[in-house]
Design a protein around this motif. Structure first.
Motif, short mmCIF file in Angstrom:
data_model
loop_
_atom_site.label_atom_id
_atom_site.label_comp_id
_atom_site.label_asym_id
_atom_site.label_seq_id
_atom_site.Cartn_x
_atom_site.Cartn_y
_atom_site.Cartn_z
N GLY A 1 0.82 -1.20 0.00
CA GLY A 1 0.00 0.00 0.00
C GLY A 1 0.84 1.24 0.00
O GLY A 1 2.04 1.21 -0.25
N LEU A 2 0.23 2.34 0.28
CA LEU A 2 0.90 3.62 0.29
C LEU A 2 1.47 3.90 1.67
O LEU A 2 0.86 3.55 2.68
CB LEU A 2 -0.09 4.73 -0.07
N PRO A 3 2.63 4.55 1.77
CA PRO A 3 3.16 4.92 3.08
C PRO A 3 2.30 6.00 3.72
O PRO A 3 1.56 6.71 3.04
CB PRO A 3 4.55 5.47 2.75
N ARG A 4 2.40 6.13 5.01
CA ARG A 4 1.64 7.14 5.70
C ARG A 4 2.10 8.53 5.26
O ARG A 4 3.26 8.74 4.94
CB ARG A 4 1.80 6.99 7.22
N MET A 5 1.14 9.47 5.26
CA MET A 5 1.43 10.83 4.83
C MET A 5 2.49 11.46 5.71
O MET A 5 2.39 11.46 6.93
CB MET A 5 0.15 11.66 4.89
N ALA A 6 3.53 11.97 5.10
CA ALA A 6 4.56 12.71 5.85
C ALA A 6 3.98 14.05 6.26
O ALA A 6 3.42 14.78 5.46
CB ALA A 6 5.80 12.90 4.98
N GLN A 7 4.12 14.39 7.52
CA GLN A 7 3.58 15.64 8.01
C GLN A 7 4.58 16.78 7.75
O GLN A 7 5.75 16.67 8.06
CB GLN A 7 3.29 15.53 9.52
N GLU A 8 4.12 17.84 7.18
CA GLU A 8 4.96 18.98 6.91
C GLU A 8 4.09 20.20 6.68
O GLU A 8 2.88 20.09 6.53
CB GLU A 8 5.86 18.73 5.69
N GLY A 9 4.71 21.38 6.65
CA GLY A 9 3.95 22.60 6.46
C GLY A 9 3.31 22.67 5.08
O GLY A 9 3.85 22.16 4.11
N GLN A 10 2.14 23.28 5.03
CA GLN A 10 1.44 23.49 3.78
C GLN A 10 1.09 24.97 3.66
O GLN A 10 0.72 25.60 4.64
CB GLN A 10 0.15 22.66 3.74
N ALA A 11 1.23 25.50 2.46
CA ALA A 11 0.93 26.92 2.25
C ALA A 11 0.40 27.13 0.85
O ALA A 11 0.86 26.50 -0.11
CB ALA A 11 2.19 27.77 2.46
N VAL A 12 -0.60 28.02 0.72
CA VAL A 12 -1.09 28.41 -0.60
C VAL A 12 -0.07 29.37 -1.21
O VAL A 12 0.23 30.42 -0.64
CB VAL A 12 -2.46 29.11 -0.50
#
Length: 287
Positions: free
Chosen positions: A24-35
């Motif tokens: 399956g897919l690896p767990r989502m890596a947590q990181e900053g998100q910005a528009v």
């Protein structure tokens, strides 16, 4: 388009933040998100060329070239109408670092069934694009079904290794389709969502011999691991491929183009795919 007609078995919609393990897919890596940019194509500013503003006020206006105009769109009122010959739009510089995690989304509707590839958006480098999202037609198919295709090379050179993911289960290309490109640099993974869906469709293997029952069948998986791409230092182009000789100009309407630094998760993509009016210009909340 029925998967069974193609000898395929729909495994289901994948949710990256929940899936794990080698199959399956690896767990989502947590990181900053910005528009980093949002172009809604609701207004134009006269000039040579004319332009349309970034609602997020993070990036320059998008310049409009060729026979391009604003007309009925999908989000709010207007969209970018392209003639498939010489019209396109571009931001002078790609507003995100494409070698790091990023997300790009847009709505697209073709004006007719195309008989050639049509590019929705690309991030141009010097020799090639860091990514290209296009519709690839299926010549000879009376229903006009083709596939959405995402390509990502690992270097800005003609000899780069290119990864490709495709998605085929979607509404007619003449209807509005929501497209989302997600690149997760930490997981080295690329994902292509169509109408909020990340697909995995496997060829039927009823006898369990490990080979497709239909020898012409190919698995359709809208994500790929071990993907790397480079930092694009050219323009972000909407409605055509990077190479003007290849062109691949889009004939139809493109609306509400978003660019995020950071990889959105499935619930965030689904929110954008399922929203039509008064969407705030901010990173969508996600579970």
């Amino acid at each position: 388009m029925a998967a069974a007609a193609l000898g395929l078995i729909a495994v289901g919609v994948l949710t990256p933040q929940a899936a794990a393990g080698p199959a399956g897919l690896p767990r989502m890596a947590q990181e900053g998100q910005a528009v980093m940019g949002r172009w809604q194509f609701e207004e134009t500013t006269p000039g040579t060329p004319a332009s349309t503003p970034d609602t997020a006020e993070q990036s320059p206006p998008m310049n409009l070239y060729g026979e391009v105009q604003l007309g009925p769109g999908w989000i709010d009122n207007s969209g970018l109408q392209l003639n498939g010959v010489d019209s396109y739009a571009e931001v002078p510089a790609v507003p995100v670092d494409t070698s790091s995690s990023f997300t790009v989304t847009a709505w697209a509707q073709a004006s007719a069934l195309p008989d050639h590839p049509m590019t929705v958006i690309n991030a141009a480098g010097n020799a090639r694009s860091a990514f290209e999202l296009r519709f690839r037609s299926a010549p000879g198919d009376p229903e006009g079904y083709g596939r959405w295709e995402l390509t990502l090379p690992d270097a800005d050179s003609a000899g780069a290794v290119t990864r490709q993911v495709t998605s085929t289960e979607f509404f007619d290309v003449r209807d509005w389709n929501h497209l989302a490109v997600v690149y997760d640099s930490r997981a080295e993974q690329a994902r292509l969502y169509v109408n909020g869906v990340l697909q995995e469709i496997r060829c039927a293997d009823d006898d369990g011999d490990g080979r497709p029952d239909d020898s012409t069948c190919q698995d359709q998986v809208a994500w790929a691991d071990d993907v790397q791409t480079f930092k694009a230092d050219g323009p972000l182009q909407v409605g055509r491929a990077m190479s003007d000789t290849a062109g691949e100009h889009f004939a139809g309407t493109i609306d509400d183009v978003w660019v995020f630094q950071g990889a959105l998760n499935s619930s965030q993509v689904s929110y954008l795919a399922g929203s039509w009016f008064d969407i705030p210009t901010e990173v969508p909340a996600g579970s």
